[in-house]
Scaffold this motif. Sequence first.
Motif, short mmCIF file in Angstrom:
data_model
loop_
_atom_site.label_atom_id
_atom_site.label_comp_id
_atom_site.label_asym_id
_atom_site.label_seq_id
_atom_site.Cartn_x
_atom_site.Cartn_y
_atom_site.Cartn_z
N THR A 73 -10.78 5.36 -4.58
CA THR A 73 -11.39 5.28 -3.21
C THR A 73 -11.25 4.05 -2.36
O THR A 73 -11.35 3.08 -3.02
CB THR A 73 -12.89 5.37 -3.38
OG1 THR A 73 -13.24 6.44 -4.15
CG2 THR A 73 -13.40 5.58 -2.10
N VAL A 74 -10.41 4.17 -1.31
CA VAL A 74 -10.38 3.23 -0.14
C VAL A 74 -11.23 3.67 0.98
O VAL A 74 -11.27 5.06 1.23
CB VAL A 74 -8.82 2.77 0.18
CG1 VAL A 74 -8.30 2.29 -0.92
CG2 VAL A 74 -8.30 3.99 0.61
N ALA A 75 -11.56 2.79 1.71
CA ALA A 75 -12.33 3.34 3.25
C ALA A 75 -11.06 3.06 4.23
O ALA A 75 -10.55 2.07 4.19
CB ALA A 75 -13.35 2.18 3.35
N VAL A 128 1.06 -1.24 0.00
CA VAL A 128 0.01 0.00 0.03
C VAL A 128 0.73 1.28 0.06
O VAL A 128 1.56 1.51 0.99
CB VAL A 128 -0.82 0.04 1.20
CG1 VAL A 128 -1.84 1.11 1.15
CG2 VAL A 128 -1.77 -1.07 1.06
N ASN A 129 0.72 1.87 -1.05
CA ASN A 129 1.67 3.34 -1.38
C ASN A 129 3.20 2.83 -0.87
O ASN A 129 3.86 3.60 -0.10
CB ASN A 129 1.08 4.30 -0.48
CG ASN A 129 -0.16 5.17 -0.92
OD1 ASN A 129 -0.41 4.96 -1.96
ND2 ASN A 129 -0.42 6.23 -0.23
N GLY A 130 3.45 1.71 -1.36
CA GLY A 130 5.03 1.45 -1.17
C GLY A 130 5.27 0.45 -0.08
O GLY A 130 6.37 0.28 0.24
N GLY A 182 -6.90 7.91 -4.45
CA GLY A 182 -5.63 8.00 -4.90
C GLY A 182 -4.76 7.11 -4.22
O GLY A 182 -3.59 7.34 -4.24
N VAL A 183 -5.30 6.12 -3.49
CA VAL A 183 -4.24 5.44 -2.87
C VAL A 183 -3.90 4.02 -3.68
O VAL A 183 -4.56 3.50 -4.29
CB VAL A 183 -4.86 4.66 -1.48
CG1 VAL A 183 -3.91 3.65 -0.82
CG2 VAL A 183 -5.26 5.97 -0.42
N GLU A 184 -2.54 3.74 -3.87
CA GLU A 184 -2.08 2.66 -4.75
C GLU A 184 -1.97 1.82 -3.85
O GLU A 184 -1.53 1.28 -2.89
CB GLU A 184 -0.90 3.17 -5.36
CG GLU A 184 -0.05 1.87 -6.15
CD GLU A 184 1.05 2.11 -6.75
OE1 GLU A 184 1.23 2.50 -7.89
OE2 GLU A 184 1.93 1.78 -5.79
N VAL A 185 -2.67 0.27 -4.51
CA VAL A 185 -2.62 -1.06 -3.47
C VAL A 185 -2.12 -1.95 -4.82
O VAL A 185 -2.51 -2.10 -5.98
CB VAL A 185 -4.05 -1.41 -3.21
CG1 VAL A 185 -3.84 -2.54 -2.28
CG2 VAL A 185 -4.41 -0.37 -2.27
N ILE A 186 -1.23 -2.71 -4.40
CA ILE A 186 -0.62 -4.00 -5.17
C ILE A 186 -1.01 -5.22 -4.60
O ILE A 186 -0.39 -5.44 -3.18
CB ILE A 186 0.79 -3.65 -5.69
CG1 ILE A 186 0.97 -2.29 -6.38
CG2 ILE A 186 1.19 -5.10 -6.43
CD1 ILE A 186 2.49 -2.20 -6.52
N VAL A 187 -1.71 -6.05 -5.16
CA VAL A 187 -1.74 -7.63 -4.45
C VAL A 187 -1.90 -8.55 -5.52
O VAL A 187 -2.34 -8.24 -6.66
CB VAL A 187 -3.10 -7.56 -3.55
CG1 VAL A 187 -4.32 -7.01 -4.45
CG2 VAL A 187 -3.40 -8.70 -3.01
N ALA A 188 -1.40 -9.72 -5.30
CA ALA A 188 -1.58 -10.67 -6.25
C ALA A 188 -0.79 -10.33 -7.53
O ALA A 188 -1.22 -11.01 -8.57
CB ALA A 188 -2.80 -11.45 -6.40
N GLY A 189 0.27 -9.40 -7.49
CA GLY A 189 0.71 -8.84 -8.80
C GLY A 189 -0.14 -7.72 -9.73
O GLY A 189 0.34 -7.39 -10.77
#
Length: 287
Positions: free
Chosen positions: A111-113, A46-48, A97-104
């Motif tokens: 939008t995230v909560a 999440v955001n690096g 604007g939150v960056e999330v990387i999961v399972a590649g």
Amino acid sequence: MTLDRRALLAGGAAAMTAALTAGAQAEIAPTRLRIVNDRVFVDAVVNGRPTVALLDSGAEVTVLDRAFAERLGITGGSAATARGTGEATTDARLVRGVEVIVAGVRLRSPTVAVIDLADISRQLHDRIDVLIGRDLFDAARLAIDLRAGSVRAGPSIVPAGVRLRLVPMRGVETIPVLIEGSPAQADFDLGNGGSVLIGAAFANRHRMLDDGRTLATIPGGGIGGATLQTTLVLRTLDLGGRRFHDVPAAIDTNPTAADANIGVRLLKRFGIVTDFAARSVWLDYRG
């Protein structure tokens, strides 16, 4: 988990567009899943910042714990109200604007909560910083093997087993099941590590609470705090072309509950391929 839809409308269409764009990508190597007490955990960034996230296909959006968000400097956002499986609602902030990387898969959802996940952490006896919701499932076709502990994303995944049509209800995808011979729509919920849930309205329509079967009361809950659940045993439940007998279940008294909610305890019996964009889930019975 449901959120006040008025607060999500502004970012909802853009979120779907971004997620589907992210899904048009090359094949990705499998990512390890960890299954602990029928809860599914996956590595995420999440955001690096690397972290371990709870996987929850029944959550409308990805959720960050409030303290974790503060440590990452994720602030601001608009106010919303969230309701999970607990008794009460809880305050949330919707942040873009939150960056999330999961399972590649890189998710650039607007939008995230941001919610206090302390209730869930206490119930799971472990700190939960992130809950990965349907953003991941909207973003790519996924092959999920809960017994082997892996998830793989990519457009060339070939599904096996029985295809079930997804029907959205209140922002959650549902699948068709038969409960004691009666057709029902059940939430497809990899965030449910407990018993099958039966909506109180469905249970009352089918006289499940006064037909002489044994009932009991146990503690339960999730986001929104602790609650008490009435439990019973379903005589039969048909899922993905298979019939299960004597299935433990609990009553969901949330007024917006679906007919049922199917979680990991049954879904781990199948190989799973999801394609939310194609409105489909395939279940391949493994025994």
